[in-house]
Enzyme design. Sequence first.
Site, PDB file in Angstrom:
ATOM      1  N   HIS A 117       0.768  -1.241   0.000  1.00  0.00           N
ATOM      2  CA  HIS A 117       0.000   0.000   0.000  1.00  0.00           C
ATOM      3  C   HIS A 117       0.801   1.295   0.000  1.00  0.00           C
ATOM      4  O   HIS A 117       0.536   2.155  -0.832  1.00  0.00           O
ATOM      5  CB  HIS A 117      -0.997   0.035   1.168  1.00  0.00           C
ATOM      6  CG  HIS A 117      -2.144  -0.896   1.004  1.00  0.00           C
ATOM      7  ND1 HIS A 117      -2.094  -2.212   1.403  1.00  0.00           N
ATOM      8  CD2 HIS A 117      -3.365  -0.715   0.478  1.00  0.00           C
ATOM      9  CE1 HIS A 117      -3.236  -2.812   1.133  1.00  0.00           C
ATOM     10  NE2 HIS A 117      -4.024  -1.926   0.559  1.00  0.00           N
ATOM     11  N   HIS A 167      -9.376   5.206   0.991  1.00  0.00           N
ATOM     12  CA  HIS A 167      -7.976   5.056   0.601  1.00  0.00           C
ATOM     13  C   HIS A 167      -7.349   6.442   0.454  1.00  0.00           C
ATOM     14  O   HIS A 167      -8.034   7.403   0.116  1.00  0.00           O
ATOM     15  CB  HIS A 167      -7.840   4.294  -0.722  1.00  0.00           C
ATOM     16  CG  HIS A 167      -7.989   2.816  -0.573  1.00  0.00           C
ATOM     17  ND1 HIS A 167      -9.196   2.221  -0.311  1.00  0.00           N
ATOM     18  CD2 HIS A 167      -7.082   1.808  -0.649  1.00  0.00           C
ATOM     19  CE1 HIS A 167      -9.034   0.910  -0.238  1.00  0.00           C
ATOM     20  NE2 HIS A 167      -7.760   0.636  -0.440  1.00  0.00           N
ATOM     21  N   HIS A 181      -6.114  -2.568   8.460  1.00  0.00           N
ATOM     22  CA  HIS A 181      -5.935  -2.423   7.014  1.00  0.00           C
ATOM     23  C   HIS A 181      -5.528  -0.983   6.664  1.00  0.00           C
ATOM     24  O   HIS A 181      -6.242  -0.249   5.984  1.00  0.00           O
ATOM     25  CB  HIS A 181      -7.198  -2.813   6.250  1.00  0.00           C
ATOM     26  CG  HIS A 181      -6.941  -3.040   4.785  1.00  0.00           C
ATOM     27  ND1 HIS A 181      -6.875  -4.287   4.220  1.00  0.00           N
ATOM     28  CD2 HIS A 181      -6.710  -2.181   3.769  1.00  0.00           C
ATOM     29  CE1 HIS A 181      -6.622  -4.189   2.932  1.00  0.00           C
ATOM     30  NE2 HIS A 181      -6.510  -2.899   2.632  1.00  0.00           N
TER      31      HIS A 181
END
Length: 626
Positions: free
Chosen positions: A283, A481, A394
């Site tokens: 990520h 995100h 996450h």
Amino acid sequence: MNCRKAALVKTGRVARLVLCSAMLGAAVPTMALAIGGASGAKVDYQVQGKLGEVVMNPYDLAPLTAVIKNGGYVLKDVTVRIVPKADGQEIKYRVANKHLLTHGGIPVFGLYADYVNTVEVEYSKLFNGNWEQAKESYTLYAPPVYSEPNATKTLKAALFSGANVKKVDKKFSDRLYFVNNFLHKAGKGTRAVWNNPTGGALEWNYYPQNFIVDTKGEVRWYMKADSIYDLKSIYNAGVMMGFKQNNDGAMSWGFGQRYVKYDIMGKAIFNRELPAGYNDFSHSMDNSPNGNYFLRVASSNLKRADGRNVRTVRDVIIEVEPSTGFVKDEWRLFDILDPYRDVNMKVLDQGAVCLNIDASKAGHTMTAEELAKQDASDKFGDIVGVGPGRNWAHVNSVDHDAEDDSIIISSRHQSAVVKIGRDKQVKWILGSPEGWKKEYLGKFLTPVDSKGNKIVCEAGGSKCPGYENDEGGFDWTWTQHTAFKIDSKSKGDILYLSVFDNGDSRGMEQPALPSMKYSRAVIYKIDQKKMTIEQIWEFGKERGNGWYSPVTSLTEYQTDKDSVFVYSATAGADFDITTGAFKSDPNPYIMEFNYGSKEPAVEIQLKDTTGYQAMPFSVDKAFTNK
């Protein structure tokens, strides 16, 4: 016997030449001759221009690049132009001296694939004390794009099957966009998991698809990763993510158990394994103004409170020195936040938990009973759940705010953006206060309108006016995100933040129909002293479910054009109307907006490809900056 007589013994010209050469060597032992002359082997490759040979794909990583070698001359004042196709986009750039010296010649970037390219170069060369100016053309064929296939029934083409260029305003016509995509899982990969200790996210192992497109939808660069990537190797595979173009023009990113930096020609700057105490990069790899990198990783061995040792999942940030690889600091989020907050877990769509999209679980959620039982089990790893060793956080982006030496993280599975200081204390939380422990309740930002009036969010703070109002308005971000500070517009206590609000579990619930889901690109203004937050821009709600990206994507401000770049990376797929599951690969949207505008200045839709993130790519940074 002389050479003439020896020639009569054998027939055939080749045999005669070999025998004569051998005898001459024996007769004159002090001479070292080679075919081509006394100075060495003959240079018998083609040289097109007034310099040296052309080397295609010089570092085995970027097939649409080349180097025109300097031929032994000193070069300066170099300009490169890739002659565009009819109605195509020109790529033209000056080359700084450091690149001429590093590559031993002129770096050529931006060739068209499967095409005979014309490359125009202008330069000055030094020979025998004199500078000579030259302008010449080179003809370079570049090969077709190749991408490793994965044998899924939805795959239709290498990289993408086409590009629908819907709009490009003149201001953005010179843009190049770096796209970070990947294939779905393939049979070659995902054959290993961690077992000492258990857990982790090693099964994230997808073949990379990284490329650059111009505003005509043409591929002008792509990565052929074989030289640095092996899908079947634990320490040389993983999902390539976290790409950033550094101020020096080179690209940094990570994959699996590695973090790396290469220039766009494919030349390695560094390629390292993660430090031993950490695993499973994915990520985000933020290059901070302080010169260090902030990596989103996990702990490779954590002793839980119950005495079990586990590898954790996407919940550790480390700061590393680029020159040495030393770890300067770490943020262990399971110690800083509440890894047992479960209200978000109960409403997440299990078919779109992360990149592990499982169509069979689309529309399903987890019950409180299932979550409560989970901590007594030994099921650790990349699964939605609570507690260290499971995917409770996450974290999908980290941004170092050098102004007050804090980090801003996006935690998808908490639907929260959190700012944390160097002292590991939470400074503020952007998100619904529902379900947080008492110790965090004073950290939440209060929504306000443009006049500073408080906005009330109902249902424990989860349902804001933007959720209820079809016209939009303030809302939190949900399974978001990329939470990036807009440095050039922020100062002191006032911080501007861009986020891609994916929108799953919006309002802390699943909607009546999957088709009711939508995503947003959003910008907030945060007063860190008053602890207030104002939503100043949003886009996407008006596009509805057709623009919905259940996972991945990016929103980021671009200083050079005072614009906002948006990549809705898993939008446009064909969904099962009853479950919301994918029936086809997505058709992502590349968009760029003039700052504050409600309509995109650029809109390009890629066809049949699974996107992660994208960003404008600067040729000037890559080649011209000194």
